[in-house]
Write a protein that holds these residues in place. Structure first.
Motif: not given
Length: 166
Positions: A19-22, A119-130, A133-143
């Protein structure tokens, strides 16, 4: 990683950590990104976050991939008219992201493209940018999905867009 250290990671990664990261605002942004993406393509996307596996699953050496496949079935993501369900599964304790795609959409998107979304998500997660990272990965997936399965007019939403927090 040995079983004991994996077990400790899963014991100490609590639902509160999830819940803290999401937080609610991130879950709403994910839901919106899924809904907006599904206006562009015919695939059905679900996102499931699992902070940690139950102890018995860790002791059975269940991998994140195996768990994702299990959840794909449990949440009936395969049950779409065009066999176009896509699961994004996040396991926080294992630091893993998995994509499970139904057969129609799985044939259209390359393994490398799925890996890039993860990788978009895992690299962002490593920086704490949950959130980002998920929103960017979803944009990538949607494209990707728009390129392979473009929308062809109005259709009913077959799977909930709301992320699942286990």
């Amino acid at each position: 990683m040995n079983t004991l250290s994996r077990l400790c990671k899963h014991w100490f990664t609590t639902s509160a950590a999830g819940r803290k990261v999401f937080p609610a605002a991130t879950l709403k942004a994910i839901e919106t990104a899924i809904a907006e993406g599904e206006q562009l393509h015919r695939a059905e996307v679900r996102l499931i976050v699992e902070p940690a596996l139950p102890t018995h699953m860790v002791l059975q050496h269940l991998t994140s991939r195996q768990r994702a496949v299990e959840l794909f079935s449990h949440y009936r993501i395969w049950d779409t008219e065009e066999n176009c369900g896509v699961l994004l599964y996040i396991n926080l304790a294992d630091h893993k992201v998995e994509i499970v795609a139904d057969r129609a959409v799985g044939r259209l998107v390359s393994r490398g493209d799925w890996h890039s979304v993860c990788q978009t998500m895992t690299h962002g997660f490593a920086r704490g940018a949950y959130h980002d990272s998920v929103v960017d990965a979803l944009a990538q997936l949607n494209a990707l999905l728009k390129a392979q399965m473009p929308a062809d007019g109005g259709r009913a939403n077959q799977l909930s867009n709301k992320p699942v927090m286990l």
